[in-house]
Design a protein around this motif. Structure first.
Motif, PDB file in Angstrom:
ATOM      1  N   ARG A 120       0.077   5.804   0.167  1.00 11.71           N
ATOM      2  CA  ARG A 120      -0.915   6.864   0.280  1.00 11.71           C
ATOM      3  C   ARG A 120      -0.324   8.148  -0.285  1.00 11.71           C
ATOM      4  O   ARG A 120       0.715   8.616   0.179  1.00 11.71           O
ATOM      5  CB  ARG A 120      -1.308   7.077   1.737  1.00 11.71           C
ATOM      6  CG  ARG A 120      -2.515   7.986   1.910  1.00 11.71           C
ATOM      7  CD  ARG A 120      -2.757   8.251   3.375  1.00 11.71           C
ATOM      8  NE  ARG A 120      -4.080   8.814   3.637  1.00 11.71           N
ATOM      9  CZ  ARG A 120      -4.355   9.628   4.650  1.00 11.71           C
ATOM     10  NH1 ARG A 120      -3.396   9.979   5.490  1.00 11.71           N
ATOM     11  NH2 ARG A 120      -5.576  10.084   4.834  1.00 11.71           N
ATOM     12  N   ARG A 151      -9.677  -1.120  -4.980  1.00  7.36           N
ATOM     13  CA  ARG A 151      -8.313  -1.132  -4.434  1.00  7.36           C
ATOM     14  C   ARG A 151      -7.863   0.255  -3.988  1.00  7.36           C
ATOM     15  O   ARG A 151      -7.104   0.390  -3.030  1.00  7.36           O
ATOM     16  CB  ARG A 151      -7.338  -1.659  -5.484  1.00  7.36           C
ATOM     17  CG  ARG A 151      -7.630  -3.055  -5.967  1.00  7.36           C
ATOM     18  CD  ARG A 151      -6.512  -3.589  -6.861  1.00  7.36           C
ATOM     19  NE  ARG A 151      -6.348  -2.819  -8.083  1.00  7.36           N
ATOM     20  CZ  ARG A 151      -5.211  -2.210  -8.435  1.00  7.36           C
ATOM     21  NH1 ARG A 151      -4.146  -2.282  -7.663  1.00  7.36           N
ATOM     22  NH2 ARG A 151      -5.139  -1.542  -9.576  1.00  7.36           N
ATOM     23  N   PHE A 152      -8.310   1.283  -4.694  1.00  8.23           N
ATOM     24  CA  PHE A 152      -7.915   2.658  -4.382  1.00  8.23           C
ATOM     25  C   PHE A 152      -9.103   3.404  -3.799  1.00  8.23           C
ATOM     26  O   PHE A 152     -10.251   3.166  -4.174  1.00  8.23           O
ATOM     27  CB  PHE A 152      -7.447   3.392  -5.633  1.00  8.23           C
ATOM     28  CG  PHE A 152      -6.157   2.905  -6.233  1.00  8.23           C
ATOM     29  CD1 PHE A 152      -5.530   1.751  -5.802  1.00  8.23           C
ATOM     30  CD2 PHE A 152      -5.539   3.643  -7.247  1.00  8.23           C
ATOM     31  CE1 PHE A 152      -4.339   1.314  -6.352  1.00  8.23           C
ATOM     32  CE2 PHE A 152      -4.353   3.227  -7.812  1.00  8.23           C
ATOM     33  CZ  PHE A 152      -3.765   2.042  -7.362  1.00  8.23           C
ATOM     34  N   SER A 186       0.823  -1.199   0.000  1.00  3.95           N
ATOM     35  CA  SER A 186       0.000   0.000   0.000  1.00  3.95           C
ATOM     36  C   SER A 186       0.866   1.260   0.000  1.00  3.95           C
ATOM     37  O   SER A 186       1.979   1.265   0.523  1.00  3.95           O
ATOM     38  CB  SER A 186      -0.902   0.044   1.239  1.00  3.95           C
ATOM     39  OG  SER A 186      -1.799  -1.032   1.269  1.00  3.95           O
ATOM     40  N   GLN A 216      -5.540   6.658  -1.268  1.00  3.13           N
ATOM     41  CA  GLN A 216      -5.081   5.452  -0.589  1.00  3.13           C
ATOM     42  C   GLN A 216      -5.063   4.326  -1.616  1.00  3.13           C
ATOM     43  O   GLN A 216      -6.099   4.012  -2.207  1.00  3.13           O
ATOM     44  CB  GLN A 216      -6.013   5.097   0.573  1.00  3.13           C
ATOM     45  CG  GLN A 216      -5.632   3.818   1.293  1.00  3.13           C
ATOM     46  CD  GLN A 216      -4.326   3.929   2.043  1.00  3.13           C
ATOM     47  OE1 GLN A 216      -4.021   4.953   2.636  1.00  3.13           O
ATOM     48  NE2 GLN A 216      -3.543   2.849   2.017  1.00  3.13           N
ATOM     49  N   MET A 217      -3.881   3.760  -1.818  1.00  5.63           N
ATOM     50  CA  MET A 217      -3.715   2.716  -2.815  1.00  5.63           C
ATOM     51  C   MET A 217      -3.346   1.425  -2.119  1.00  5.63           C
ATOM     52  O   MET A 217      -2.269   1.318  -1.506  1.00  5.63           O
ATOM     53  CB  MET A 217      -2.624   3.114  -3.815  1.00  5.63           C
ATOM     54  CG  MET A 217      -2.885   4.452  -4.482  1.00  5.63           C
ATOM     55  SD  MET A 217      -1.664   4.853  -5.765  1.00  5.63           S
ATOM     56  CE  MET A 217      -0.197   5.057  -4.760  1.00  5.63           C
ATOM     57  N   ASP A 218      -4.234   0.450  -2.185  1.00 10.08           N
ATOM     58  CA  ASP A 218      -4.019  -0.864  -1.577  1.00 10.08           C
ATOM     59  C   ASP A 218      -3.933  -1.936  -2.651  1.00 10.08           C
ATOM     60  O   ASP A 218      -4.346  -1.718  -3.796  1.00 10.08           O
ATOM     61  CB  ASP A 218      -5.160  -1.180  -0.602  1.00 10.08           C
ATOM     62  CG  ASP A 218      -5.246  -0.181   0.548  1.00 10.08           C
ATOM     63  OD1 ASP A 218      -6.371   0.217   0.899  1.00 10.08           O
ATOM     64  OD2 ASP A 218      -4.181   0.196   1.090  1.00 10.08           O
ATOM     65  N   SER A 219      -3.436  -3.086  -2.263  1.00  9.44           N
ATOM     66  CA  SER A 219      -3.314  -4.214  -3.195  1.00  9.44           C
ATOM     67  C   SER A 219      -2.650  -3.781  -4.494  1.00  9.44           C
ATOM     68  O   SER A 219      -3.129  -4.090  -5.590  1.00  9.44           O
ATOM     69  CB  SER A 219      -4.691  -4.824  -3.485  1.00  9.44           C
ATOM     70  OG  SER A 219      -5.314  -5.248  -2.293  1.00  9.44           O
ATOM     71  N   LEU A 220      -1.566  -3.076  -4.370  1.00 13.25           N
ATOM     72  CA  LEU A 220      -0.894  -2.539  -5.554  1.00 13.25           C
ATOM     73  C   LEU A 220      -0.349  -3.654  -6.436  1.00 13.25           C
ATOM     74  O   LEU A 220       0.067  -4.718  -5.950  1.00 13.25           O
ATOM     75  CB  LEU A 220       0.225  -1.591  -5.130  1.00 13.25           C
ATOM     76  CG  LEU A 220      -0.269  -0.205  -4.697  1.00 13.25           C
ATOM     77  CD1 LEU A 220       0.785   0.511  -3.855  1.00 13.25           C
ATOM     78  CD2 LEU A 220      -0.624   0.622  -5.924  1.00 13.25           C
TER      79      LEU A 220
END
Length: 116
Positions: free
Chosen positions: A18, A65-66, A16, A80-84
């Motif tokens: 941010r 995801r975002f 992740s 917020q960027m997850d599971s990139l």
């Protein structure tokens, strides 16, 4: 309007990051705030945007995801960027639209690199 973006970096796939974007200067009537990205050899594309009222819009590739958010009183937006994924690797640009004609203002790019 001046935009200060921060938060990029190197992360492994699944991780992740941010990003933040703070607007200053002539900030009256900032409408949409958003993030675009440009990968090598590709055109710049919209990642996510948010209206002053909080309505959000996402590229299909990042939905789920975002998450984009903003605080109007702080003239700041976050992504917020997850599971990139490796395919998220790009230079990310903060964008705001201001005034009756939604004039575009851009921040300096921040590099996001996702390793596999």
């Amino acid at each position: 309007v001046q935009l200060q973006a921060s938060g990029g970096g190197l992360v492994q796939a699944g991780g992740s990051l941010r990003l933040s974007c703070a607007a200053s200067g002539s900030i009256l009537t900032i409408n949409d705030m958003g993030w675009y990205r440009q990968a090598p050899g590709k055109e710049r594309e919209l990642v996510a945007s948010i209206t002053r009222g909080g309505y959000t819009n996402y590229a299909d590739s990042v939905k789920g995801r975002f998450t984009i958010s903003r605080v109007n009183a702080k003239n700041t937006a976050w992504l917020q960027m997850d599971s990139l994924r490796p395919e998220d690797t790009a230079v990310y640009y903060c964008n705001v639209k201001r005034g009756s004609f939604n004039a575009d203002f851009w921040g300096q790019g921040t590099l996001v690199t996702v390793s596999s």
